[in-house]
Scaffold this motif. Sequence first.
Motif, short mmCIF file in Angstrom:
data_model
loop_
_atom_site.label_atom_id
_atom_site.label_comp_id
_atom_site.label_asym_id
_atom_site.label_seq_id
_atom_site.Cartn_x
_atom_site.Cartn_y
_atom_site.Cartn_z
N PHE A 35 -36.08 53.64 -55.52
CA PHE A 35 -36.62 54.00 -56.82
C PHE A 35 -35.46 54.00 -57.80
O PHE A 35 -34.40 54.55 -57.52
N HIS A 36 -35.66 53.38 -58.94
CA HIS A 36 -34.65 53.38 -60.00
C HIS A 36 -35.35 53.61 -61.32
O HIS A 36 -36.31 52.92 -61.66
N GLN A 37 -34.88 54.59 -62.06
CA GLN A 37 -35.44 54.84 -63.38
C GLN A 37 -34.45 54.36 -64.43
O GLN A 37 -33.28 54.74 -64.43
N SER A 38 -34.93 53.51 -65.30
CA SER A 38 -34.11 52.95 -66.36
C SER A 38 -33.67 54.03 -67.34
O SER A 38 -34.38 55.01 -67.53
N PRO A 39 -32.52 53.83 -67.98
CA PRO A 39 -32.19 54.72 -69.10
C PRO A 39 -33.29 54.58 -70.17
O PRO A 39 -34.02 53.59 -70.20
N PRO A 40 -33.39 55.55 -71.07
CA PRO A 40 -34.41 55.45 -72.12
C PRO A 40 -34.23 54.17 -72.95
O PRO A 40 -33.11 53.69 -73.14
#
Length: 187
Positions: A35-40
């Motif tokens: 899982f990877h969440q992008s920066p805003p």
Amino acid sequence: GRVGKALPTPHRSQGILLDPPQRGAAPASARLLAFHQSPPLRNLLRDMLVYSNNMMAEMIGLAAAQRLTNQPLDGLDAAGFLVVQHLGRLMPEVDWSGATLGNHSGLDARARLTPRQLAAIARYGWHTDVLAALLPGGGWSGTLADRFGAPDQSLRVWAKTGTMNYGSALAGYLFPSSDRPAVFATM
């Protein structure tokens, strides 16, 4: 079927035709591997503008166009067309005649925006309290780090540069010492 022109398609050279990708549901037995969440998005846009990152511009532009239509896109030309249409909806008071975006980085000789259209985008960005804070600052950051750096000029220009063979542009905001801020676009 056809695959969008935005990404390389080595399968075509082998005579393989692929249908556009379809969204689907993962099987119940599927396990999450990573899982990877992008920066805003605001941070990504700032980095794109400050470092003049053309690949980021293309990818963010494609994602924005995809979000506008929720349909598979047929390449950068279609995405650029959608963005120009969206600008027309956001700013109906602006004459968008002749506006064309063949991509999102500006590295397309077929792209056409007038200085008035570009200034309208900057004005819209000012009124939404978004764009000015994302642009490079004169004498301080990005492509303006070595420009407008004299003590009486530093941080008075926040703008984006654009350069191609035989042409260059600068658009953004001017903060004069004795007057209110101004939007400008020069080509």
